[in-house]
Design a protein around this motif. Structure first.
Motif, PDB file in Angstrom:
ATOM      1  N   ALA A  88      -5.076  -4.356   5.149  1.00 12.19           N
ATOM      2  CA  ALA A  88      -5.713  -3.182   4.492  1.00 12.19           C
ATOM      3  C   ALA A  88      -5.310  -3.761   3.074  1.00 12.19           C
ATOM      4  O   ALA A  88      -6.262  -3.130   2.072  1.00 12.19           O
ATOM      5  CB  ALA A  88      -4.838  -2.015   4.562  1.00 12.19           C
ATOM      6  N   VAL A  89      -4.410  -4.474   2.662  1.00 16.28           N
ATOM      7  CA  VAL A  89      -3.882  -4.946   1.195  1.00 16.28           C
ATOM      8  C   VAL A  89      -5.199  -5.806   0.878  1.00 16.28           C
ATOM      9  O   VAL A  89      -5.579  -5.676  -0.124  1.00 16.28           O
ATOM     10  CB  VAL A  89      -2.857  -5.464   1.053  1.00 16.28           C
ATOM     11  CG1 VAL A  89      -2.523  -6.248  -0.208  1.00 16.28           C
ATOM     12  CG2 VAL A  89      -1.643  -4.402   1.451  1.00 16.28           C
TER      13      VAL A  89
ATOM     14  N   ASP B 161      -8.163  -6.108   1.995  1.00 17.57           N
ATOM     15  CA  ASP B 161      -9.433  -5.042   1.706  1.00 17.57           C
ATOM     16  C   ASP B 161      -9.413  -4.442   0.383  1.00 17.57           C
ATOM     17  O   ASP B 161     -10.478  -4.487  -0.275  1.00 17.57           O
ATOM     18  CB  ASP B 161      -9.834  -4.007   2.917  1.00 17.57           C
ATOM     19  CG  ASP B 161     -10.053  -4.683   4.243  1.00 17.57           C
ATOM     20  OD1 ASP B 161     -10.141  -5.814   4.316  1.00 17.57           O
ATOM     21  OD2 ASP B 161      -9.696  -3.864   5.186  1.00 17.57           O
ATOM     22  N   ARG B 162      -8.440  -3.887  -0.095  1.00 18.70           N
ATOM     23  CA  ARG B 162      -8.344  -3.251  -1.381  1.00 18.70           C
ATOM     24  C   ARG B 162      -8.552  -4.561  -2.311  1.00 18.70           C
ATOM     25  O   ARG B 162      -9.208  -4.184  -3.464  1.00 18.70           O
ATOM     26  CB  ARG B 162      -6.983  -2.758  -1.542  1.00 18.70           C
ATOM     27  CG  ARG B 162      -6.863  -1.181  -0.676  1.00 18.70           C
ATOM     28  CD  ARG B 162      -5.504  -0.442  -1.039  1.00 18.70           C
ATOM     29  NE  ARG B 162      -5.727  -0.043  -2.537  1.00 18.70           N
ATOM     30  CZ  ARG B 162      -4.886   0.545  -2.995  1.00 18.70           C
ATOM     31  NH1 ARG B 162      -3.632   0.337  -2.827  1.00 18.70           N
ATOM     32  NH2 ARG B 162      -5.155   0.808  -4.368  1.00 18.70           N
TER      33      ARG B 162
ATOM     34  N   ASP C 168       0.826  -1.265   0.057  1.00 16.37           N
ATOM     35  CA  ASP C 168      -0.158  -0.041   0.174  1.00 16.37           C
ATOM     36  C   ASP C 168       0.924   1.050  -0.053  1.00 16.37           C
ATOM     37  O   ASP C 168       0.339   2.449   0.090  1.00 16.37           O
ATOM     38  CB  ASP C 168      -1.016  -0.026   1.034  1.00 16.37           C
ATOM     39  CG  ASP C 168      -2.360  -0.575   0.855  1.00 16.37           C
ATOM     40  OD1 ASP C 168      -2.452  -0.660  -0.326  1.00 16.37           O
ATOM     41  OD2 ASP C 168      -3.108  -0.704   1.684  1.00 16.37           O
TER      42      ASP C 168
ATOM     43  N   ARG D 140       0.435   6.318  -6.971  1.00 15.55           N
ATOM     44  CA  ARG D 140       0.009   4.973  -7.154  1.00 15.55           C
ATOM     45  C   ARG D 140       0.663   4.101  -5.963  1.00 15.55           C
ATOM     46  O   ARG D 140       1.887   4.217  -5.958  1.00 15.55           O
ATOM     47  CB  ARG D 140      -0.161   4.610  -8.293  1.00 15.55           C
ATOM     48  CG  ARG D 140      -0.913   5.429  -9.373  1.00 15.55           C
ATOM     49  CD  ARG D 140      -1.193   5.107 -10.623  1.00 15.55           C
ATOM     50  NE  ARG D 140      -2.302   4.141 -10.689  1.00 15.55           N
ATOM     51  CZ  ARG D 140      -2.025   2.888 -11.316  1.00 15.55           C
ATOM     52  NH1 ARG D 140      -1.029   2.747 -12.272  1.00 15.55           N
ATOM     53  NH2 ARG D 140      -2.892   2.126 -11.166  1.00 15.55           N
ATOM     54  N   THR D 141      -0.110   2.966  -5.690  1.00 17.50           N
ATOM     55  CA  THR D 141       0.757   2.143  -4.704  1.00 17.50           C
ATOM     56  C   THR D 141       1.420   1.005  -5.399  1.00 17.50           C
ATOM     57  O   THR D 141       1.140   0.812  -6.680  1.00 17.50           O
ATOM     58  CB  THR D 141      -0.273   1.319  -3.803  1.00 17.50           C
ATOM     59  OG1 THR D 141      -1.190   0.886  -4.645  1.00 17.50           O
ATOM     60  CG2 THR D 141      -0.935   2.490  -2.787  1.00 17.50           C
TER      61      THR D 141
ATOM     62  N   ALA E  78     -12.118  -5.425  -2.546  1.00 15.81           N
ATOM     63  CA  ALA E  78     -12.976  -4.354  -3.133  1.00 15.81           C
ATOM     64  C   ALA E  78     -12.979  -4.533  -4.798  1.00 15.81           C
ATOM     65  O   ALA E  78     -13.877  -4.049  -5.574  1.00 15.81           O
ATOM     66  CB  ALA E  78     -12.394  -2.894  -2.795  1.00 15.81           C
ATOM     67  N   GLN E  79     -11.766  -5.091  -5.275  1.00 11.57           N
ATOM     68  CA  GLN E  79     -11.475  -5.289  -6.671  1.00 11.57           C
ATOM     69  C   GLN E  79     -11.991  -6.529  -7.146  1.00 11.57           C
ATOM     70  O   GLN E  79     -11.798  -7.236  -8.145  1.00 11.57           O
ATOM     71  CB  GLN E  79     -10.200  -4.967  -7.038  1.00 11.57           C
ATOM     72  CG  GLN E  79      -9.702  -3.809  -6.817  1.00 11.57           C
ATOM     73  CD  GLN E  79      -8.126  -3.404  -7.211  1.00 11.57           C
ATOM     74  OE1 GLN E  79      -7.624  -4.001  -6.280  1.00 11.57           O
ATOM     75  NE2 GLN E  79      -7.875  -2.696  -7.949  1.00 11.57           N
TER      76      GLN E  79
ATOM     77  N   HIS F 151       0.953  -1.884  -5.124  1.00  9.15           N
ATOM     78  CA  HIS F 151      -0.149  -2.807  -5.294  1.00  9.15           C
ATOM     79  C   HIS F 151      -0.716  -2.692  -6.717  1.00  9.15           C
ATOM     80  O   HIS F 151      -1.007  -3.488  -7.837  1.00  9.15           O
ATOM     81  CB  HIS F 151      -1.183  -2.780  -4.389  1.00  9.15           C
ATOM     82  CG  HIS F 151      -2.599  -3.112  -4.520  1.00  9.15           C
ATOM     83  ND1 HIS F 151      -3.473  -2.313  -4.794  1.00  9.15           N
ATOM     84  CD2 HIS F 151      -3.298  -4.186  -4.682  1.00  9.15           C
ATOM     85  CE1 HIS F 151      -4.751  -2.682  -5.224  1.00  9.15           C
ATOM     86  NE2 HIS F 151      -4.555  -3.985  -4.751  1.00  9.15           N
ATOM     87  N   ASP F 152      -0.919  -1.128  -6.950  1.00 12.65           N
ATOM     88  CA  ASP F 152      -1.502  -1.090  -8.204  1.00 12.65           C
ATOM     89  C   ASP F 152      -0.478  -1.358  -9.442  1.00 12.65           C
ATOM     90  O   ASP F 152      -1.132  -1.780 -10.340  1.00 12.65           O
ATOM     91  CB  ASP F 152      -1.608   0.569  -8.136  1.00 12.65           C
ATOM     92  CG  ASP F 152      -2.729   1.064  -7.295  1.00 12.65           C
ATOM     93  OD1 ASP F 152      -3.966   0.438  -7.214  1.00 12.65           O
ATOM     94  OD2 ASP F 152      -2.851   2.007  -6.697  1.00 12.65           O
TER      95      ASP F 152
END
Length: 167
Positions: free
Chosen positions: A55-56, A58-59, A9, A16-17, A62-63, A19-20
């Motif tokens: 948190a990762v 969760d991201r 994150d 951007r992270t 969400a995707q 992760h992105d």
């Protein structure tokens, strides 16, 4: 990508992270190290932050991005296996690898290894409950590096009765 998820994150280029950037590059799977279900136990086990890992997750949830997790079973976390399983079924985890800690290679002969390695008889009730939770939650379960006779009724989940040098 096998990771503890601690830096995914963090902001990288263009705000951007990491992760992105990994997902944009075509990464198709994450394998997270999920060795405890409580923040203090997670930190004590692997030195990381459970909150950062969640948190990762969760991201990714969400995707609608599914991922897998590894849990090394030790004396310090064996009683948390059902909690870890419940955590997995409420997230995008498609498989949980439950790996029996074995004092191979660099661990061999160390006093610390004896304190980390849990007897199969003490793992059994927690592992049985975790497998039940995961199975009902439609999460694939792999139990690694245990003898088939150690966990009667769970033989179909056992993968690799012997450890390998690098997993």
């Amino acid at each position: 990508c096998i990771t503890l998820g601690q830096f995914l994150d963090r902001r990288a280029r263009a705000g951007r992270t990491h992760h992105d950037h990994l997902l944009d590059a075509g990464l198709t799977d994450f394998l997270f190290s999920l060795h405890a279900a409580r923040p203090e136990a997670f930190k004590a086990t692997c030195g990381g932050s459970l909150d950062k890992l969640l948190a990762v997750m969760d991201r990714l949830d969400a995707q609608s991005f599914q991922y897998a997790c590894n849990t090394v079973i030790m004396e310090t976390n064996r009683a948390q296996l059902p909690e870890i399983a419940r955590m997995a079924v409420t997230r995008g985890v498609y498989a949980l690898n439950l790996i029996a800690f074995n004092a191979y290679h660099a661990w061999r002969g160390q006093d610390r290894a004896q304190a980390l390695q849990a007897p199969y008889s003490k793992i059994r009730p927690h592992l049985t409950q975790a497998v039940d939770i995961l199975t009902r939650g439609h999460v694939a379960v792999n139990i690694r590096y245990v003898p088939l006779c150690a966990f009667p009724g769970l033989e179909r989940q056992v993968v690799g009765a012997l450890g390998v040098a690098y997993d």
